[in-house]
Design a protein around this motif. Structure first.
Motif, PDB file in Angstrom:
ATOM      1  N   ILE A 282     -65.051  52.322 -90.758  1.00  0.00           N
ATOM      2  CA  ILE A 282     -66.029  51.676 -91.636  1.00  0.00           C
ATOM      3  C   ILE A 282     -67.165  51.017 -90.856  1.00  0.00           C
ATOM      4  O   ILE A 282     -68.139  50.573 -91.458  1.00  0.00           O
ATOM      5  CB  ILE A 282     -65.359  50.649 -92.577  1.00  0.00           C
ATOM      6  N   GLU A 283     -67.041  50.968 -89.520  1.00  0.00           N
ATOM      7  CA  GLU A 283     -68.158  50.455 -88.725  1.00  0.00           C
ATOM      8  C   GLU A 283     -69.398  51.338 -88.854  1.00  0.00           C
ATOM      9  O   GLU A 283     -70.523  50.884 -88.621  1.00  0.00           O
ATOM     10  CB  GLU A 283     -67.744  50.331 -87.257  1.00  0.00           C
ATOM     11  N   ASP A 284     -69.191  52.589 -89.244  1.00  0.00           N
ATOM     12  CA  ASP A 284     -70.311  53.514 -89.412  1.00  0.00           C
ATOM     13  C   ASP A 284     -70.808  53.571 -90.856  1.00  0.00           C
ATOM     14  O   ASP A 284     -71.700  54.378 -91.160  1.00  0.00           O
ATOM     15  CB  ASP A 284     -69.891  54.921 -88.973  1.00  0.00           C
ATOM     16  N   CYS A 285     -70.229  52.755 -91.734  1.00  0.00           N
ATOM     17  CA  CYS A 285     -70.675  52.734 -93.131  1.00  0.00           C
ATOM     18  C   CYS A 285     -72.018  52.010 -93.244  1.00  0.00           C
ATOM     19  O   CYS A 285     -72.292  51.073 -92.480  1.00  0.00           O
ATOM     20  CB  CYS A 285     -69.650  52.032 -94.014  1.00  0.00           C
ATOM     21  N   PRO A 286     -72.861  52.403 -94.194  1.00  0.00           N
ATOM     22  CA  PRO A 286     -74.119  51.670 -94.412  1.00  0.00           C
ATOM     23  C   PRO A 286     -73.841  50.276 -94.947  1.00  0.00           C
ATOM     24  O   PRO A 286     -72.771  50.014 -95.511  1.00  0.00           O
ATOM     25  CB  PRO A 286     -74.863  52.532 -95.439  1.00  0.00           C
ATOM     26  N   ARG A 287     -74.812  49.377 -94.757  1.00  0.00           N
ATOM     27  CA  ARG A 287     -74.653  48.003 -95.222  1.00  0.00           C
ATOM     28  C   ARG A 287     -74.428  47.981 -96.740  1.00  0.00           C
ATOM     29  O   ARG A 287     -75.090  48.695 -97.490  1.00  0.00           O
ATOM     30  CB  ARG A 287     -75.897  47.186 -94.877  1.00  0.00           C
ATOM     31  N   GLY A 288     -73.477  47.165 -97.169  1.00  0.00           N
ATOM     32  CA  GLY A 288     -73.189  47.048 -98.591  1.00  0.00           C
ATOM     33  C   GLY A 288     -72.292  48.126 -99.147  1.00  0.00           C
ATOM     34  O   GLY A 288     -72.070  48.187-100.357  1.00  0.00           O
ATOM     35  N   CYS A 289     -71.751  48.967 -98.286  1.00  0.00           N
ATOM     36  CA  CYS A 289     -70.880  50.050 -98.742  1.00  0.00           C
ATOM     37  C   CYS A 289     -69.611  49.465 -99.358  1.00  0.00           C
ATOM     38  O   CYS A 289     -68.966  48.580 -98.782  1.00  0.00           O
ATOM     39  CB  CYS A 289     -70.519  50.967 -97.577  1.00  0.00           C
ATOM     40  N   GLY A 290     -69.247  49.978-100.528  1.00  0.00           N
ATOM     41  CA  GLY A 290     -68.024  49.530-101.184  1.00  0.00           C
ATOM     42  C   GLY A 290     -66.823  50.378-100.847  1.00  0.00           C
ATOM     43  O   GLY A 290     -65.713  50.111-101.319  1.00  0.00           O
ATOM     44  N   HIS A 291     -67.023  51.443-100.042  1.00  0.00           N
ATOM     45  CA  HIS A 291     -65.961  52.309 -99.522  1.00  0.00           C
ATOM     46  C   HIS A 291     -65.246  53.116-100.605  1.00  0.00           C
ATOM     47  O   HIS A 291     -64.123  53.583-100.382  1.00  0.00           O
ATOM     48  CB  HIS A 291     -64.928  51.491 -98.725  1.00  0.00           C
ATOM     49  N   MET A 292     -65.901  53.284-101.752  1.00  0.00           N
ATOM     50  CA  MET A 292     -65.277  54.036-102.834  1.00  0.00           C
ATOM     51  C   MET A 292     -65.587  55.531-102.748  1.00  0.00           C
ATOM     52  O   MET A 292     -64.948  56.329-103.425  1.00  0.00           O
ATOM     53  CB  MET A 292     -65.736  53.490-104.187  1.00  0.00           C
TER      54      MET A 292
END
Length: 326
Positions: A282-292
């Protein structure tokens, strides 16, 4: 009538300031003893010195602590009368840093957190297979709170004489969750082995048999038990949390039965970080990502994982869905 004459004895002299300056320095309490909080009741805390159930004292919170919250499971330092005799009172002068916390809110719109238990190693979620019927949603929400608070969750299924556990347990297979049974006729060898040497909080709906389980684990506790109402809800029998010592070592903390478990204090990252194999992704997720994942989060880095990790992603997203549903 003659006018009264006044002298110096009739004058009220306001005392001046003392010569000793006020200081914010507090005593170090170098002689304080370490203790664990086992009960809380109306501004009085039951504490056991050095974790020894035989050395129990009643304490108040020292003035220098202000409104510092102190709950069952907290590590504290106490001074004063430590004899434990009736009508004696010690003072809690320090609260140690909490290793783990089990928090909840009244509902998902209430920002006020309540720490239910501190410093527990494990959270045993007690669920009846029938009467009242099991609710997967409550299990998922308490799992989220356990993961976020640093506790190892265990699912304990009761009333196995009324229904079989397989179907309900299968819903949590992807989480690699430890699942045990503790019906009236089930032996408790496995449960006792899991609890030995650990501090374990027990949590569950009213009426699921939590107090019955506690009485089997700690017969001298004599916790009150209740019946389930005709609308499928249990009556509250435990009204305050209490830590009870196990003969095999360790403690069980019986908590009051709950009807809801708010998670207003939990963020999506708190859930995913509990899965060690997903935390780096999740370190590579964009800011505000809800991971859904798509369509809500089309650039979620969790979608790049495959193999066993992909199964863990699905399990984590199920918990995230429970967090969003409220």
């Amino acid at each position: 009538m003659s006018r009264r004459e006044y002298d110096e004895s009739d004058v009220r002299v306001r005392p001046g300031r003392g010569t000793r300056p006020r200081t914010k320095t507090r005593p170090e309490h170098a002689d304080a003893r370490a203790a664990m909080v086992v009960t809380v009741d109306r501004g009085r805390w039951g504490c056991v010195i050095d974790g020894d159930p035989a050395q129990r004292v009643t304490a108040m919170r020292a003035r220098e602590l202000g409104r510092t919250p102190i709950v069952v499971g907290d590590d504290v330092d106490v001074v004063g009368d430590l004899s434990g005799l009736p009508d004696t009172l010690a003072r809690i002068v320090r609260r140690g840093e909490r290793r783990t916390v089990l928090r909840r809110t009244a509902d998902d719109t209430d920002p006020a957190e309540r720490v239910v238990v501190a410093n527990a190693d494990q959270l045993m979620i007690v669920v009846a297979l029938a009467d009242p019927p099991p609710r997967a949603g409550l299990v998922e929400r308490t799992l989220i709170a356990a993961y976020a608070g640093g506790l190892v969750p265990i699912l304990c299924l009761t009333k196995t004489d009324l229904a079989t556990p397989q179907q309900f347990a299968e819903q949590f297979a992807a989480l690699e969750l430890t699942i045990v049974t503790a019906g009236r006729d089930d032996p408790l060898d496995t449960v006792e082995a899991l609890l030995a040497g650990k501090v374990t909080a027990l949590l569950g709906h009213s009426g699921v048999g939590k107090s019955t389980l506690v009485n089997r684990l700690v017969p001298e506790a004599d916790r009150a038990t209740g019946e389930v109402t005709d609308i499928g809800k249990g009556r509250h029998t435990s009204t305050q949390s209490i830590a009870l010592p196990l003969k095999s070592g360790g403690w069980v903390i019986d908590t009051p039965g709950i009807r809801s478990f708010g998670l207003a204090h939990i963020e999506p990252d708190d859930v995913v970080l509990a899965f060690s194999d997903l935390a780096e992704a999740i370190e590579d997720c964009p800011r505000g990502c809800g991971h859904m994942g798509p369509p809500a989060d089309p650039e979620c880095a969790l979608d790049t994982l495959d193999g066993p990790a992909a199964g863990r992603v699905a399990a984590a997203r199920r918990l995230l869905a429970a967090l969003r549903e409220g």
